[in-house]
Design a protein around this motif. Structure first.
Motif, PDB file in Angstrom:
ATOM      1  N   ASP A   1       0.833  -1.202   0.000  1.00 19.72           N
ATOM      2  CA  ASP A   1       0.000   0.000   0.000  1.00 19.72           C
ATOM      3  C   ASP A   1       0.868   1.253   0.000  1.00 19.72           C
ATOM      4  O   ASP A   1       0.605   2.217  -0.737  1.00 19.72           O
ATOM      5  CB  ASP A   1      -0.904   0.015   1.230  1.00 19.72           C
ATOM      6  N   VAL A   2       1.912   1.248   0.833  1.00 17.80           N
ATOM      7  CA  VAL A   2       2.812   2.406   0.904  1.00 17.80           C
ATOM      8  C   VAL A   2       3.560   2.578  -0.415  1.00 17.80           C
ATOM      9  O   VAL A   2       3.697   3.702  -0.935  1.00 17.80           O
ATOM     10  CB  VAL A   2       3.804   2.243   2.078  1.00 17.80           C
ATOM     11  N   LEU A   3       4.056   1.472  -0.979  1.00 18.28           N
ATOM     12  CA  LEU A   3       4.804   1.537  -2.232  1.00 18.28           C
ATOM     13  C   LEU A   3       3.940   2.106  -3.356  1.00 18.28           C
ATOM     14  O   LEU A   3       4.413   2.915  -4.177  1.00 18.28           O
ATOM     15  CB  LEU A   3       5.306   0.140  -2.609  1.00 18.28           C
ATOM     16  N   ARG A   4       2.673   1.706  -3.395  1.00 17.43           N
ATOM     17  CA  ARG A   4       1.777   2.197  -4.446  1.00 17.43           C
ATOM     18  C   ARG A   4       1.636   3.732  -4.362  1.00 17.43           C
ATOM     19  O   ARG A   4       1.727   4.441  -5.373  1.00 17.43           O
ATOM     20  CB  ARG A   4       0.416   1.522  -4.300  1.00 17.43           C
ATOM     21  N   LEU A   5       1.471   4.256  -3.162  1.00 17.15           N
ATOM     22  CA  LEU A   5       1.330   5.709  -2.992  1.00 17.15           C
ATOM     23  C   LEU A   5       2.655   6.424  -3.219  1.00 17.15           C
ATOM     24  O   LEU A   5       2.702   7.519  -3.785  1.00 17.15           O
ATOM     25  CB  LEU A   5       0.796   6.014  -1.592  1.00 17.15           C
ATOM     26  N   LEU A   6       3.732   5.792  -2.784  1.00 10.77           N
ATOM     27  CA  LEU A   6       5.059   6.360  -3.005  1.00 10.77           C
ATOM     28  C   LEU A   6       5.345   6.491  -4.497  1.00 10.77           C
ATOM     29  O   LEU A   6       5.846   7.524  -4.972  1.00 10.77           O
ATOM     30  CB  LEU A   6       6.114   5.471  -2.330  1.00 10.77           C
TER      31      LEU A   6
ATOM     32  N   ARG B   1       4.249  12.430   4.430  1.00 14.09           N
ATOM     33  CA  ARG B   1       3.166  12.911   5.287  1.00 14.09           C
ATOM     34  C   ARG B   1       1.790  12.604   4.683  1.00 14.09           C
ATOM     35  O   ARG B   1       0.860  12.224   5.394  1.00 14.09           O
ATOM     36  CB  ARG B   1       3.336  14.403   5.552  1.00 14.09           C
ATOM     37  N   GLN B   2       1.680  12.753   3.365  1.00 18.52           N
ATOM     38  CA  GLN B   2       0.399  12.446   2.721  1.00 18.52           C
ATOM     39  C   GLN B   2       0.125  10.940   2.715  1.00 18.52           C
ATOM     40  O   GLN B   2      -1.029  10.518   2.835  1.00 18.52           O
ATOM     41  CB  GLN B   2       0.378  13.000   1.298  1.00 18.52           C
ATOM     42  N   ILE B   3       1.174  10.146   2.556  1.00 21.10           N
ATOM     43  CA  ILE B   3       1.005   8.690   2.648  1.00 21.10           C
ATOM     44  C   ILE B   3       0.454   8.330   4.029  1.00 21.10           C
ATOM     45  O   ILE B   3      -0.469   7.512   4.164  1.00 21.10           O
ATOM     46  CB  ILE B   3       2.346   7.971   2.395  1.00 21.10           C
ATOM     47  N   ALA B   4       1.015   8.962   5.077  1.00 14.41           N
ATOM     48  CA  ALA B   4       0.561   8.696   6.440  1.00 14.41           C
ATOM     49  C   ALA B   4      -0.906   9.066   6.606  1.00 14.41           C
ATOM     50  O   ALA B   4      -1.707   8.318   7.197  1.00 14.41           O
ATOM     51  CB  ALA B   4       1.429   9.469   7.433  1.00 14.41           C
ATOM     52  N   THR B   5      -1.293  10.221   6.069  1.00 13.04           N
ATOM     53  CA  THR B   5      -2.686  10.664   6.183  1.00 13.04           C
ATOM     54  C   THR B   5      -3.621   9.722   5.440  1.00 13.04           C
ATOM     55  O   THR B   5      -4.680   9.320   5.955  1.00 13.04           O
ATOM     56  CB  THR B   5      -2.834  12.084   5.618  1.00 13.04           C
ATOM     57  N   ARG B   6      -3.237   9.337   4.226  1.00 17.77           N
ATOM     58  CA  ARG B   6      -4.073   8.468   3.400  1.00 17.77           C
ATOM     59  C   ARG B   6      -4.292   7.101   4.070  1.00 17.77           C
ATOM     60  O   ARG B   6      -5.393   6.542   3.997  1.00 17.77           O
ATOM     61  CB  ARG B   6      -3.413   8.274   2.033  1.00 17.77           C
ATOM     62  N   LEU B   7      -3.243   6.584   4.737  1.00 18.53           N
ATOM     63  CA  LEU B   7      -3.330   5.240   5.325  1.00 18.53           C
ATOM     64  C   LEU B   7      -3.647   5.271   6.819  1.00 18.53           C
ATOM     65  O   LEU B   7      -3.662   4.210   7.461  1.00 18.53           O
ATOM     66  CB  LEU B   7      -2.010   4.488   5.098  1.00 18.53           C
ATOM     67  N   ALA B   8      -3.842   6.473   7.382  1.00 21.23           N
ATOM     68  CA  ALA B   8      -4.194   6.614   8.796  1.00 21.23           C
ATOM     69  C   ALA B   8      -3.122   6.031   9.705  1.00 21.23           C
ATOM     70  O   ALA B   8      -3.409   5.293  10.656  1.00 21.23           O
ATOM     71  CB  ALA B   8      -5.552   5.970   9.077  1.00 21.23           C
ATOM     72  N   ILE B   9      -1.891   6.362   9.390  1.00 23.60           N
ATOM     73  CA  ILE B   9      -0.765   5.955  10.222  1.00 23.60           C
ATOM     74  C   ILE B   9       0.055   7.204  10.537  1.00 23.60           C
ATOM     75  O   ILE B   9      -0.141   8.263   9.940  1.00 23.60           O
ATOM     76  CB  ILE B   9       0.126   4.901   9.522  1.00 23.60           C
ATOM     77  N   SER B  10       1.001   7.093  11.466  1.00 21.50           N
ATOM     78  CA  SER B  10       1.818   8.253  11.812  1.00 21.50           C
ATOM     79  C   SER B  10       2.879   8.482  10.737  1.00 21.50           C
ATOM     80  O   SER B  10       3.292   7.550  10.038  1.00 21.50           O
ATOM     81  CB  SER B  10       2.516   8.027  13.156  1.00 21.50           C
TER      82      SER B  10
END
Length: 509
Positions: A453-458, A465-474
């Motif tokens: 999931d992170v790799l796809r957004l990256l 910071r936007q990856i964190a917001t999108r996935l609801a993680i810090s």
């Protein structure tokens, strides 16, 4: 012929023995060279030089085995052993120096109680401690496959010319010549380092006929130490191995490391069997992660040697029942570096030491000794860190009881969630330890569902910071995931990570 040389393994171990005696590294290596030079002056044949060579390298290897008791009586086992070279063994000055260390740093009441206990049982135990050192060193020589003549010399390494050594069964020429040469070389190396040639000659002459063979003592002169300070000591010792030197197969190499691991773990009763247990966990985890055979072998060996540096830290720290002070913590955190320092001069051992030194590193950079960031920690290093952490938690320590396996597993999972330990390594270690683990590895390169999931957004260009917001993680957790991804897929930037995602069909949910 195999490139694996027993000499390199034993020489590396000797560097830790040096630290355990409060001596600078390479004390034993210099002692070995001095013993060989004396052997040349006696005219010993090559088979006897082999005995001198390995006896010199192994002479004090058993002296850490009762460091727990040494620290009990004398507060600091390393400080106690460092006094060995300051006074003649068995002399009144030696006895007085020993008494001054008795219960050092403790209250008068504690020292009084300790004195009573020592009078009742400690004196007998103390004598047996010294006797056991050579006996244990002989056992290790046997486990390492060294010839009987070496085993006999190592077993007699504390005997004296006058028969007043330990265990006191031999005297004069009945003491193997390798043991006589080694003992003379050991003490004159320190005397030379402190007082030059004159100091070494003075020591040899003063103890001739008592501790030392008088004929051998007469050979101590300037030529024995000529050029010693200018040598690359490690290279000189390895090159000086007699032609009948010991070569090992891969299996013999593994057995040697296991035997030494067990010996090193004798340093503290709280560490018994620790290295072999970590190795078993790490190997099981590596196999579950389908690591190549060569990496599994490297990991096993790194796990077996990771504790060698503990020889350089006092048992007043390892066995302390209360919290450690700042200085004590710094000593503890130095031990992985000492392990690497012991192994790095050998081309064969250096890669093993590099992985072993990562046993306490953490992905968020909070580990030790180098505070490496996640991308700098190898996958074998991540596995050994998880295995070491789990095993430590289920073992009793002087300041806490052992945790139940379920509690240790919960601790590791929390460390993985916080981004300190690698998620995949933790799952593999827990599965290796017999815990039920959900199958989280679903993608190529052992990527977890969350990492995909992170790799796809990256790959789509989103900042952390936007990856964190999108996935609801810090944001910190997102950064850790990115570091893990880069390490697993061998990427260095978003472009290479994006290419990996495209090639492996990871861009679509």
């Amino acid at each position: 012929m195999s490139d694996l040389r027993l000499a390199e393994v034993v020489a590396a171990l000797s560097l830790g023995v040096d630290l355990g005696f409060g001596q600078p590294m390479e004390h034993v290596l210099r002692e070995c060279l001095i013993a060989l030079r004396l052997a040349d002056r006696v005219g010993l044949p090559d088979e006897d030089r082999l005995s001198v060579y390995y006896t010199a390298l192994l002479v004090n290897v058993g002296c850490h085995s009762d460091a727990h008791e040494q620290a009990k009586w004398f507060s600091d086992d390393i400080a106690f052993k460092s006094g060995k070279y300051e006074h003649e063994l068995g002399s009144l000055s030696n006895a007085q120096a020993t008494l001054r260390l008795f219960g050092a740093g403790q209250s008068m009441l504690h020292r009084f109680r300790l004195g009573l206990e020592f009078a009742v049982s400690g004196r007998r135990d103390f004598g047996e401690m010294i006797n056991s050192h050579a006996r244990l060193a002989r056992m290790l020589a046997e486990q390492l496959g060294l010839p009987d003549v070496v085993q006999e010399a190592v077993g007699a390494s504390y005997e004296q010319w006058d028969g007043k050594g330990w265990p006191g069964r031999l005297s004069g020429r009945d003491v193997p010549i390798a043991a006589r040469l080694t003992q003379l070389a050991e003490f004159t190396e320190v005397a030379h380092r402190v007082g030059g040639v004159a100091g070494a000659v003075r020591l040899a002459r003063a103890r001739a006929g008592r501790q030392f063979d008088p004929t051998l003592a007469d050979l101590v002169g300037e030529d024995v130490f000529d050029g010693l300070d200018g040598l690359r000591t490690w290279d000189a010792v390895i090159d000086a191995e007699p032609a009948l030197g010991m070569r090992m197969s891969q299996a013999e190499f593994d057995r040697a490391l296991l035997a030494i691991a067990d010996f090193v773990d004798l340093k503290s009763p709280y560490m018994l069997g620790h290295a072999r247990a970590v190795a078993e966990l790490a190997v099981g985890a590596a196999q579950r992660l389908a690591l190549p055979v060569a990496d599994v072998s490297l990991l096993r060996r790194a796990a077996l040697v990771h504790g060698w540096g503990r020889l350089g830290v006092s048992n007043s720290i390892w066995d302390k029942p209360g919290p450690l002070g700042l200085g004590e913590l710094e000593r503890v955190q130095l031990y992985p570096h000492l392990t690497e320092r012991m192994l790095r001069q050998s081309a064969v051992l250096a890669p093993i030491g590099a992985v072993a030194a990562q046993c306490h590193e953490r992905l968020d950079g909070s580990g030790y000794p180098r505070q490496l960031p996640g991308a700098a920690i190898s996958l074998p290093g991540r596995i050994i860190a998880a295995a070491q952490a789990y095993r430590t938690k289920i073992e009793e320590r002087p300041h806490r009881p052992a945790l139940r396996p379920a509690e240790a597993a919960a601790f590791l999972r929390a460390e993985a969630t916080s981004g300190r330990l690698d998620v995949g390594a933790v799952d593999a270690v827990l599965e290796s330890a017999g815990h039920r683990v959900p199958r989280t590895v679903t993608g190529p390169a052992r990527l977890t569902r969350r990492e995909i999931d992170v790799l796809r957004l990256l790959a789509r260009g989103l900042p952390t910071r936007q990856i964190a917001t999108r996935l609801a993680i810090s944001p910190k957790t997102a950064r850790n995931h990115v570091e893990h991804i880069y390490a697993k897929i061998d990427a260095t930037n978003r472009a290479t990570a994006s290419l990996f995602a495209m090639r492996n069909g990871l861009l679509d949910d």
